[in-house]
Scaffold this motif. Structure first.
Motif, PDB file in Angstrom:
ATOM      1  N   UNK A 179       7.168  -3.091  -3.228  1.00 34.50           N
ATOM      2  CA  UNK A 179       6.058  -3.216  -4.182  1.00 34.50           C
ATOM      3  C   UNK A 179       5.278  -1.904  -4.278  1.00 34.50           C
ATOM      4  N   UNK A 180       4.933  -1.510  -5.491  1.00 33.22           N
ATOM      5  CA  UNK A 180       4.167  -0.276  -5.694  1.00 33.22           C
ATOM      6  C   UNK A 180       2.783  -0.366  -5.058  1.00 33.22           C
ATOM      7  N   UNK A 181       2.269  -1.571  -4.931  1.00 31.21           N
ATOM      8  CA  UNK A 181       0.924  -1.741  -4.380  1.00 31.21           C
ATOM      9  C   UNK A 181       0.860  -1.383  -2.896  1.00 31.21           C
ATOM     10  N   UNK A 182       2.004  -1.400  -2.217  1.00 27.75           N
ATOM     11  CA  UNK A 182       2.008  -1.086  -0.795  1.00 27.75           C
ATOM     12  C   UNK A 182       1.499   0.334  -0.553  1.00 27.75           C
ATOM     13  N   UNK A 218      -6.583  -8.820  -6.201  1.00 28.24           N
ATOM     14  CA  UNK A 218      -6.601  -9.595  -4.965  1.00 28.24           C
ATOM     15  C   UNK A 218      -5.267 -10.314  -4.784  1.00 28.24           C
ATOM     16  N   UNK A 219      -4.681 -10.778  -5.881  1.00 28.72           N
ATOM     17  CA  UNK A 219      -3.382 -11.438  -5.823  1.00 28.72           C
ATOM     18  C   UNK A 219      -2.297 -10.531  -5.251  1.00 28.72           C
ATOM     19  N   UNK A 220      -2.384  -9.232  -5.534  1.00 25.55           N
ATOM     20  CA  UNK A 220      -1.409  -8.286  -4.980  1.00 25.55           C
ATOM     21  C   UNK A 220      -1.523  -8.215  -3.464  1.00 25.55           C
ATOM     22  N   UNK A 221      -2.755  -8.221  -2.967  1.00 24.76           N
ATOM     23  CA  UNK A 221      -2.957  -8.212  -1.511  1.00 24.76           C
ATOM     24  C   UNK A 221      -2.428  -9.517  -0.925  1.00 24.76           C
ATOM     25  N   UNK A 222      -2.737 -10.619  -1.563  1.00 23.38           N
ATOM     26  CA  UNK A 222      -2.251 -11.917  -1.092  1.00 23.38           C
ATOM     27  C   UNK A 222      -0.724 -11.945  -1.055  1.00 23.38           C
ATOM     28  N   UNK A 223      -0.090 -11.390  -2.084  1.00 26.87           N
ATOM     29  CA  UNK A 223       1.377 -11.354  -2.126  1.00 26.87           C
ATOM     30  C   UNK A 223       1.938 -10.514  -0.986  1.00 26.87           C
ATOM     31  N   UNK A 224       1.318  -9.367  -0.724  1.00 30.09           N
ATOM     32  CA  UNK A 224       1.792  -8.524   0.371  1.00 30.09           C
ATOM     33  C   UNK A 224       1.643  -9.224   1.714  1.00 30.09           C
ATOM     34  N   UNK A 225       0.581  -9.997   1.865  1.00 29.20           N
ATOM     35  CA  UNK A 225       0.331 -10.691   3.130  1.00 29.20           C
ATOM     36  C   UNK A 225       1.069 -12.034   3.215  1.00 29.20           C
ATOM     37  N   UNK A 226       1.760 -12.421   2.162  1.00 28.62           N
ATOM     38  CA  UNK A 226       2.484 -13.699   2.190  1.00 28.62           C
ATOM     39  C   UNK A 226       3.752 -13.611   3.037  1.00 28.62           C
ATOM     40  N   UNK A 233      -3.094   4.009   7.563  1.00 31.00           N
ATOM     41  CA  UNK A 233      -1.690   4.340   7.737  1.00 31.00           C
ATOM     42  C   UNK A 233      -1.319   5.559   6.912  1.00 31.00           C
ATOM     43  N   UNK A 234      -0.373   6.325   7.422  1.00 35.02           N
ATOM     44  CA  UNK A 234       0.213   7.425   6.660  1.00 35.02           C
ATOM     45  C   UNK A 234       1.131   6.838   5.586  1.00 35.02           C
ATOM     46  N   UNK A 235       1.379   7.625   4.563  1.00 38.20           N
ATOM     47  CA  UNK A 235       2.294   7.195   3.497  1.00 38.20           C
ATOM     48  C   UNK A 235       3.658   6.875   4.095  1.00 38.20           C
TER      49      UNK A 235
END
Length: 183
Positions: free
Chosen positions: A59-62, A43-51, A71-73
């Motif tokens: 980020x690899x999590x994207x 969940x922290x990875x999602x929070x970081x992406x949305x920060x 979304x397409x790659x």
């Protein structure tokens, strides 16, 4: 002065990416926890992406969340480059026909029938079988055709839990290998 303008633009693009992720997630009725579970990230990875915090590298999590946002790659990179996310699309008709023919030749009829059902495809994965020298298992998850978005999300979350269990199954004692045709 030029460096400051470039840094401002970079910060703005990361903020645009964060907003695009948040908007796409909310449009799909997903919480940050839901998206994290679907993408198999924290969940922290999602929070970081949305920060919206600017980063020096992608980020690899994207890449892990892009398909769950529709979304397409490479869509995240496109946003950072000043563009828009590309919607995930189906195969071209010629490619689909070729793929269907290949499936019919390679798979048992009962599997082909299931894959061709009108039930919506929710997810799929390939799981490498440990110690089996490259052998793998393919899982395709279908939902109910009349499912609400909430029921689809529940099914996806249930699948993610089942997938984690499949990937962590302990070795069974006395298991005998089955014939390739399942008999």
């Amino acid at each position: 002065m030029m460096k400051a303008m470039t840094e401002d633009r970079t910060t703005l693009r990361w903020a645009e990416l964060a907003e695009a992720i948040r908007s796409a997630r909310e449009a799909r009725g997903l919480s940050q926890v839901d998206l994290a579970q679907l993408a198999d990230i924290s969940e922290g990875s999602v929070q970081n992406l949305e920060s919206g915090k600017a980063r020096n590298r992608m980020p690899q999590t994207l890449a892990k969340i892009e398909p769950h946002l529709g979304w397409a790659a490479g869509s995240g990179r496109a946003i950072l480059d000043g563009g828009e996310p590309t919607p995930a699309t189906a195969e071209a008709p010629d490619d689909a026909a070729a793929a269907e023919g290949a499936l019919r030749r390679k798979l048992p009829l009962r599997i082909v029938d299931e894959l061709e059902s009108d039930d919506p495809l929710l997810d799929s994965t390939v799981i490498q079988l440990p110690g089996a020298d490259g052998a793998r298992m393919t899982v395709v998850v279908h939902g109910r055709p009349d499912a609400t978005p909430e029921q689809i999300q529940e099914a996806l979350l249930a699948w993610r839990q089942a997938e984690r269990k499949l990937r962590r199954l302990p070795d069974g004692e006395g298991d005998e290998p089955q014939a390739a045709n399942g008999s």
